[in-house]
Design a protein around this motif. Structure first.
Motif, PDB file in Angstrom:
ATOM      1  N   GLU A  16       0.881  -1.069  -0.104  1.00 51.16           N
ATOM      2  CA  GLU A  16       0.022  -0.044  -0.043  1.00 51.16           C
ATOM      3  C   GLU A  16       0.944   1.419   0.012  1.00 51.16           C
ATOM      4  O   GLU A  16       0.666   2.266  -0.689  1.00 51.16           O
ATOM      5  N   TRP A  17       1.950   1.218   0.739  1.00 47.94           N
ATOM      6  CA  TRP A  17       2.914   2.361   0.804  1.00 47.94           C
ATOM      7  C   TRP A  17       3.530   2.790  -0.581  1.00 47.94           C
ATOM      8  O   TRP A  17       3.585   3.487  -1.426  1.00 47.94           O
ATOM      9  N   ASP A  19       1.984   1.743  -3.692  1.00 50.16           N
ATOM     10  CA  ASP A  19       1.019   2.387  -4.167  1.00 50.16           C
ATOM     11  C   ASP A  19       0.967   3.748  -4.060  1.00 50.16           C
ATOM     12  O   ASP A  19       0.666   4.804  -5.094  1.00 50.16           O
ATOM     13  N   LYS A 197       1.426   2.540   6.522  1.00 51.17           N
ATOM     14  CA  LYS A 197       0.266   2.080   5.707  1.00 51.17           C
ATOM     15  C   LYS A 197      -0.601   3.319   5.544  1.00 51.17           C
ATOM     16  O   LYS A 197      -1.245   3.670   6.325  1.00 51.17           O
ATOM     17  N   ARG A 202      -6.294   5.891  -2.654  1.00 50.45           N
ATOM     18  CA  ARG A 202      -6.510   4.673  -3.279  1.00 50.45           C
ATOM     19  C   ARG A 202      -5.338   4.322  -4.051  1.00 50.45           C
ATOM     20  O   ARG A 202      -4.502   5.086  -4.206  1.00 50.45           O
ATOM     21  N   PRO A 203      -5.333   2.970  -3.945  1.00 51.93           N
ATOM     22  CA  PRO A 203      -4.070   2.300  -4.795  1.00 51.93           C
ATOM     23  C   PRO A 203      -4.101   2.503  -6.281  1.00 51.93           C
ATOM     24  O   PRO A 203      -5.148   2.468  -6.519  1.00 51.93           O
TER      25      PRO A 203
END
Length: 206
Positions: A16-17, A19, A197, A202-203
């Protein structure tokens, strides 16, 4: 070197990071610039505080110069990409680690050096995590930083063992590791180079 870094950290950057970093590349570069400046400042502050520690002074002098070169390189990328400079708040990462520094010497110096090793190791791991997904110019730059960040991590641990006790250093690494892991994995309200995180972002696909 990455295998040694991963063995030391024992955790990986959340996808997630990655993204969030790809979706916020201007902020990534701005915070990266700030991190390089802080790294140089930290080295200079250590030189001033421990001004009788010859080996530390020599190592930090070299480190400060190298971090300032990296700062200049990031600035060049920022200018080239037309990114406006603006103040941004610091991540909780470094302060979250430094809150656990012991307040009596020589333990204070050992903790500062071990925490600095964690910061450099995580920087190396994050460069490796994001570099394959960036444009050619930025990818080449970040891949190029891997060796220096790994070398800095090793240098801080070497200094810790020079000025501290091996058993104490090993114990501190075990104590600080889960704290560091939580800081880069737990939900974080803002994106930074060393943030956790991300929340509410939004990714993107890559």
């Amino acid at each position: 070197m990455l295998s040694e870094i991963h063995a030391f950290l024992q955790s990986e950057t959340p996808p997630e990071w990655v993204d969030a970093a790809l979706s916020n590349q201007e902020l990534l570069l701005l915070d990266h610039k700030a991190c390089e400046y802080k790294a140089a400042s930290n080295a200079l502050n250590l030189m001033a505080k421990y001004n009788t520690h010859v080996e530390l002074i020599d190592a930090m002098s070299r480190l400060a110069r190298e971090e300032l070169v990296h700062h200049e390189q990031v600035m060049k990328l920022i200018k080239k990409r037309g990114i406006a400079l603006r103040p941004i708040s610091a991540a909780r990462y470094a302060s979250g680690l430094r809150a656990h520094i012991r307040r009596k010497e020589p333990h204070m110096l050992v903790d500062v050096l071990v925490i600095s090793a964690f910061i450099e190791a995580r920087s190396c791991e994050r460069f490796a995590a994001i570099a394959p997904h960036l444009d050619a110019e930025l990818s080449k730059f970040y891949f190029g930083l891997l060796a220096s960040e790994a070398r800095h991590y090793q240098g801080f641990l070497k200094l810790a063992h020079l000025y501290g006790d091996a058993d104490d250093i090993a114990a501190r690494i075990q104590t600080l590791r889960p704290i560091e892991q939580a800081l880069i994995a737990d939900p974080d309200p803002e994106f930074r180079f060393h943030s956790g995180k991300p929340q509410g972002l939004r990714p993107c696909t890559h």
